[in-house]
Design an enzyme around this catalytic site. Structure first.
Site, PDB file in Angstrom:
ATOM      1  N   CYS A   9       0.870  -1.184   0.000  1.00 30.74           N
ATOM      2  CA  CYS A   9       0.000   0.000   0.000  1.00 30.74           C
ATOM      3  C   CYS A   9       0.901   1.227   0.000  1.00 30.74           C
ATOM      4  O   CYS A   9       2.072   1.136  -0.383  1.00 30.74           O
ATOM      5  CB  CYS A   9      -0.976  -0.023   1.174  1.00 30.74           C
ATOM      6  SG  CYS A   9      -0.203  -0.031   2.809  1.00 30.74           S
ATOM      7  N   ARG A  15      -3.261  -0.695   5.424  1.00 24.92           N
ATOM      8  CA  ARG A  15      -3.837  -1.779   4.627  1.00 24.92           C
ATOM      9  C   ARG A  15      -2.923  -2.987   4.447  1.00 24.92           C
ATOM     10  O   ARG A  15      -3.344  -4.134   4.689  1.00 24.92           O
ATOM     11  CB  ARG A  15      -4.248  -1.241   3.239  1.00 24.92           C
ATOM     12  CG  ARG A  15      -5.411  -0.272   3.304  1.00 24.92           C
ATOM     13  CD  ARG A  15      -5.579   0.489   1.998  1.00 24.92           C
ATOM     14  NE  ARG A  15      -4.483   1.438   1.794  1.00 24.92           N
ATOM     15  CZ  ARG A  15      -4.334   2.226   0.738  1.00 24.92           C
ATOM     16  NH1 ARG A  15      -5.214   2.148  -0.247  1.00 24.92           N
ATOM     17  NH2 ARG A  15      -3.331   3.077   0.653  1.00 24.92           N
ATOM     18  N   ASP A 122      -8.016   3.925   0.930  1.00 27.27           N
ATOM     19  CA  ASP A 122      -7.053   4.364   1.946  1.00 27.27           C
ATOM     20  C   ASP A 122      -7.827   4.814   3.191  1.00 27.27           C
ATOM     21  O   ASP A 122      -8.588   5.777   3.126  1.00 27.27           O
ATOM     22  CB  ASP A 122      -6.252   5.527   1.351  1.00 27.27           C
ATOM     23  CG  ASP A 122      -5.217   6.064   2.320  1.00 27.27           C
ATOM     24  OD1 ASP A 122      -5.226   5.682   3.505  1.00 27.27           O
ATOM     25  OD2 ASP A 122      -4.394   6.886   1.879  1.00 27.27           O
TER      26      ASP A 122
HETATM   27  P1  4NP Z   1      -1.776   2.746   4.098  1.00 31.54           P
HETATM   28  O1  4NP Z   1      -2.433   4.076   4.697  1.00 31.54           O
HETATM   29  O2  4NP Z   1      -1.229   3.118   2.732  1.00 31.54           O
HETATM   30  O3  4NP Z   1      -2.907   1.806   4.012  1.00 31.54           O
HETATM   31  O4  4NP Z   1      -0.688   2.317   5.066  1.00 31.54           O
HETATM   32  C1  4NP Z   1      -1.744   5.293   4.798  1.00 31.54           C
HETATM   33  C2  4NP Z   1      -0.875   5.488   5.847  1.00 31.54           C
HETATM   34  C3  4NP Z   1      -0.204   6.690   5.969  1.00 31.54           C
HETATM   35  C4  4NP Z   1      -0.441   7.706   5.048  1.00 31.54           C
HETATM   36  C5  4NP Z   1      -1.315   7.492   4.005  1.00 31.54           C
HETATM   37  C6  4NP Z   1      -1.970   6.280   3.879  1.00 31.54           C
HETATM   38  N1  4NP Z   1       0.200   8.941   5.205  1.00 31.54           N
HETATM   39  O5  4NP Z   1      -0.098   9.855   4.412  1.00 31.54           O
HETATM   40  O6  4NP Z   1       1.037   9.114   6.105  1.00 31.54           O
END
Ligand code: 4NP
Length: 148
Positions: A9, A15, A122
């Site tokens: 991800c 995720r 997300d």
């Molecule tokens: P992930 O979610 O891609 O599912 O781990 C996110 C975690 C952090 C961020 C964005 C999405 N961020 O912008 O820090």
């Protein structure tokens, strides 16, 4: 031979840690190795997001010992299949591919199942999104585990 599966991800804290834990539980560890990574490098070394840890625990799954890492070009050599959670992750992984063989390893996770959505949303800015994310990933991983 062992099949190596990488879940990817953006942050590798919401995720893909869930996808790693969920698929791991559904496969024989002697036959399948599962890992996860993020296309971004904002959270390297951190544990998963507390909201992902909580929804996993609700289903008896422990993901709190995972540690965030960034996707690397060398992952194309190490893994047989690379599952992206959304189209942005998918495109960012493809940008790092160097051969058609690399490119062929990259798949969108939800294309493994017949659902009205093709992306795992997300949930970072949506506290209520984690249950839905868990269910989408769980459905896809059930199909993947059957295939492997
Ligand atoms: P992930 O979610 O891609 O599912 O781990 C996110 C975690 C952090 C961020 C964005 C999405 N961020 O912008 O820090």
């Amino acid at each position: 031979m062992k099949t190596n599966v990488l879940m990817v991800c953006l942050g590798n804290i919401c995720r893909s840690p869930l996808a790693e834990g969920i698929l791991q539980r559904k496969v024989n560890p002697e036959q399948v190795f599962v890992d996860s990574a993020g296309t971004g490098g904002y959270h390297i070394g951190k544990a998963p997001d507390p909201r992902s840890i909580a929804v996993a625990r609700k289903y008896g799954l422990h993901i709190e010992n995972q540690q965030c890492r960034q996707f690397q070009k060398s992952d194309f050599q190490k893994f047989d299949v690379i599952y992206a959670m959304d189209l942005s992750n998918f495109n960012n992984i493809l940008k790092l591919a160097e051969t058609p063989e690399d490119e062929n390893k990259v798949k969108l996770l939800l294309t493994e199942v017949d659902l009205p959505v093709i992306e795992v949303p997300d949930p970072y800015y949506d506290d209520n999104g984690f249950e839905k994310v868990y269910q989408l990933i769980d459905t896809a991983c059930t199909a993947i585990a059957k295939k492997l």
